[in-house]
Design a protein around this motif. Structure first.
Motif, mmCIF file in Angstrom:
data_model
loop_
_atom_site.group_PDB
_atom_site.id
_atom_site.type_symbol
_atom_site.label_atom_id
_atom_site.label_comp_id
_atom_site.label_asym_id
_atom_site.label_seq_id
_atom_site.Cartn_x
_atom_site.Cartn_y
_atom_site.Cartn_z
ATOM 1 N N VAL A 51 0.855 -1.190 0.000
ATOM 2 C CA VAL A 51 0.000 0.000 0.000
ATOM 3 C C VAL A 51 0.887 1.235 0.000
ATOM 4 O O VAL A 51 1.801 1.351 0.815
ATOM 5 N N GLU A 52 0.605 2.135 -0.926
ATOM 6 C CA GLU A 52 1.328 3.408 -1.003
ATOM 7 C C GLU A 52 0.311 4.520 -1.188
ATOM 8 O O GLU A 52 -0.541 4.428 -2.086
ATOM 9 N N ASN A 53 0.390 5.546 -0.356
ATOM 10 C CA ASN A 53 -0.518 6.692 -0.449
ATOM 11 C C ASN A 53 -1.985 6.258 -0.470
ATOM 12 O O ASN A 53 -2.775 6.746 -1.281
ATOM 13 N N ASP A 54 -2.322 5.321 0.405
ATOM 14 C CA ASP A 54 -3.692 4.803 0.538
ATOM 15 C C ASP A 54 -4.222 4.104 -0.715
ATOM 16 O O ASP A 54 -5.426 3.991 -0.907
ATOM 17 N N ILE A 55 -3.319 3.613 -1.556
ATOM 18 C CA ILE A 55 -3.686 2.847 -2.751
ATOM 19 C C ILE A 55 -3.058 1.454 -2.626
ATOM 20 O O ILE A 55 -1.883 1.326 -2.279
ATOM 21 N N VAL A 56 -3.846 0.423 -2.917
ATOM 22 C CA VAL A 56 -3.311 -0.945 -2.944
ATOM 23 C C VAL A 56 -2.596 -1.097 -4.286
ATOM 24 O O VAL A 56 -3.240 -1.250 -5.323
ATOM 25 N N VAL A 57 -1.273 -1.008 -4.261
ATOM 26 C CA VAL A 57 -0.528 -1.057 -5.511
ATOM 27 C C VAL A 57 -0.184 -2.477 -5.932
ATOM 28 O O VAL A 57 0.064 -2.736 -7.112
ATOM 29 N N ASP A 58 -0.180 -3.411 -4.978
ATOM 30 C CA ASP A 58 0.077 -4.809 -5.328
ATOM 31 C C ASP A 58 -0.577 -5.705 -4.283
ATOM 32 O O ASP A 58 -0.739 -5.319 -3.124
ATOM 33 N N ALA A 59 -0.952 -6.893 -4.731
ATOM 34 C CA ALA A 59 -1.578 -7.881 -3.849
ATOM 35 C C ALA A 59 -1.212 -9.269 -4.350
ATOM 36 O O ALA A 59 -1.321 -9.549 -5.549
ATOM 37 N N LYS A 60 -0.750 -10.110 -3.445
ATOM 38 C CA LYS A 60 -0.388 -11.490 -3.788
ATOM 39 C C LYS A 60 -0.849 -12.403 -2.663
ATOM 40 O O LYS A 60 -1.036 -11.970 -1.534
ATOM 41 N N PHE A 61 -0.997 -13.683 -3.002
ATOM 42 C CA PHE A 61 -1.408 -14.641 -1.983
ATOM 43 C C PHE A 61 -0.695 -15.969 -2.185
ATOM 44 O O PHE A 61 -0.278 -16.323 -3.287
ATOM 45 N N GLU A 62 -0.559 -16.672 -1.097
ATOM 46 C CA GLU A 62 -0.095 -18.056 -1.057
ATOM 47 C C GLU A 62 -1.114 -18.797 -0.214
ATOM 48 O O GLU A 62 -1.790 -18.192 0.618
ATOM 49 N N LYS A 81 -6.149 -4.427 -6.857
ATOM 50 C CA LYS A 81 -4.927 -3.766 -7.317
ATOM 51 C C LYS A 81 -5.263 -2.421 -7.958
ATOM 52 O O LYS A 81 -6.127 -2.337 -8.820
ATOM 53 N N GLY A 82 -4.557 -1.404 -7.490
ATOM 54 C CA GLY A 82 -4.758 -0.068 -8.036
ATOM 55 C C GLY A 82 -5.918 0.688 -7.423
ATOM 56 O O GLY A 82 -6.186 1.828 -7.785
ATOM 57 N N LYS A 83 -6.595 0.072 -6.470
ATOM 58 C CA LYS A 83 -7.767 0.701 -5.848
ATOM 59 C C LYS A 83 -7.365 1.416 -4.550
ATOM 60 O O LYS A 83 -6.499 0.953 -3.819
ATOM 61 N N GLU A 87 -12.090 2.053 -1.378
ATOM 62 C CA GLU A 87 -12.819 1.329 -2.423
ATOM 63 C C GLU A 87 -12.648 -0.179 -2.283
ATOM 64 O O GLU A 87 -13.591 -0.946 -2.501
ATOM 65 N N ALA A 88 -11.454 -0.615 -1.899
ATOM 66 C CA ALA A 88 -11.219 -2.052 -1.684
ATOM 67 C C ALA A 88 -12.099 -2.564 -0.550
ATOM 68 O O ALA A 88 -12.653 -3.673 -0.631
ATOM 69 N N LEU A 89 -12.257 -1.761 0.497
ATOM 70 C CA LEU A 89 -13.106 -2.160 1.621
ATOM 71 C C LEU A 89 -14.586 -2.177 1.241
ATOM 72 O O LEU A 89 -15.339 -3.056 1.669
ATOM 73 N N VAL A 90 -15.017 -1.233 0.412
ATOM 74 C CA VAL A 90 -16.401 -1.239 -0.086
ATOM 75 C C VAL A 90 -16.628 -2.491 -0.928
ATOM 76 O O VAL A 90 -17.666 -3.151 -0.817
ATOM 77 N N LEU A 91 -15.660 -2.826 -1.759
ATOM 78 C CA LEU A 91 -15.756 -4.029 -2.581
ATOM 79 C C LEU A 91 -15.864 -5.270 -1.703
ATOM 80 O O LEU A 91 -16.652 -6.179 -1.983
ATOM 81 N N ALA A 92 -15.103 -5.318 -0.610
ATOM 82 C CA ALA A 92 -15.168 -6.451 0.323
ATOM 83 C C ALA A 92 -16.554 -6.573 0.942
ATOM 84 O O ALA A 92 -17.096 -7.680 1.057
ATOM 85 N N ASN A 93 -17.131 -5.456 1.339
ATOM 86 C CA ASN A 93 -18.485 -5.475 1.916
ATOM 87 C C ASN A 93 -19.514 -5.922 0.885
ATOM 88 O O ASN A 93 -20.411 -6.713 1.196
ATOM 89 N N THR A 94 -19.392 -5.427 -0.324
ATOM 90 C CA THR A 94 -20.311 -5.809 -1.402
ATOM 91 C C THR A 94 -20.200 -7.297 -1.677
ATOM 92 O O THR A 94 -21.213 -7.996 -1.809
ATOM 93 N N PHE A 95 -18.963 -7.796 -1.744
ATOM 94 C CA PHE A 95 -18.746 -9.219 -1.988
ATOM 95 C C PHE A 95 -19.357 -10.065 -0.872
ATOM 96 O O PHE A 95 -20.046 -11.050 -1.130
#
Length: 147
Positions: A51-62, A81-83, A87-95
């Motif tokens: 996360v940079e400047n309140d933007i999720v610039v990259d996301a990975k998982f194992e 990514k890029g959100k 907005e990422a948290l709103v997307l999580a709630n919607t999902f």
């Protein structure tokens, strides 16, 4: 499109993300890392976010788990990514609402993309935790980032 054809298409999208996961791996430098598991079925995930400047610039998982949990993680990392964090948290709630079978009004600016393929999970209550595992990890990581 008929309901049956849509179900088949959604299953294909889910299996594609399971067999060919997007963003599998670990972000090494200066990232948020969250480990979570679903003790009910054994699914586990390690999510790393940059996360940079309140933007999720990259996301990975194992991790390892069923097709629902792993495909959901793949879809989620693509979607955020890029959100901005908000907005990422709103997307999580919607999902979360969607997989629980709640009526979901999607803002026109919020593109669900492949995530919509998991809407049928609401028919299988035992699988909701599988679908939301990666999303809960993301929410936890981003809430810790705000502290």
């Amino acid at each position: 499109m008929s309901s049956n054809k849509l179900d088949v298409l959604y299953r294909q999208v889910i299996m594609d993300h399971y067999k060919n996961p997007r963003n599998r791996g670990v972000i090494e430098d200066d990232s948020l890392t969250i480990n979570m598991n679903n003790p009910t079925c054994g699914d586990r995930i390690q999510l790393t976010l940059k996360v940079e400047n309140d933007i999720v610039v990259d996301a990975k998982f194992e991790g390892e788990g069923c097709s629902i949990s792993m495909s959901s993680a793949s879809m989620m990392t693509q979607a955020i990514k890029g959100k901005p964090i908000e907005e990422a948290l709103v997307l999580a709630n919607t999902f979360s609402d969607m997989v629980q079978g709640k009526d979901v009004e999607v803002d026109e600016d919020l593109d669900l993309g492949d995530i919509e393929a998991l809407s049928g999970v609401c028919k299988f209550p035992a699988r909701i935790k599988c679908a939301t595992l990666a999303w809960k990890a993301m929410e936890k990581a981003l809430h810790e980032e705000d502290k």
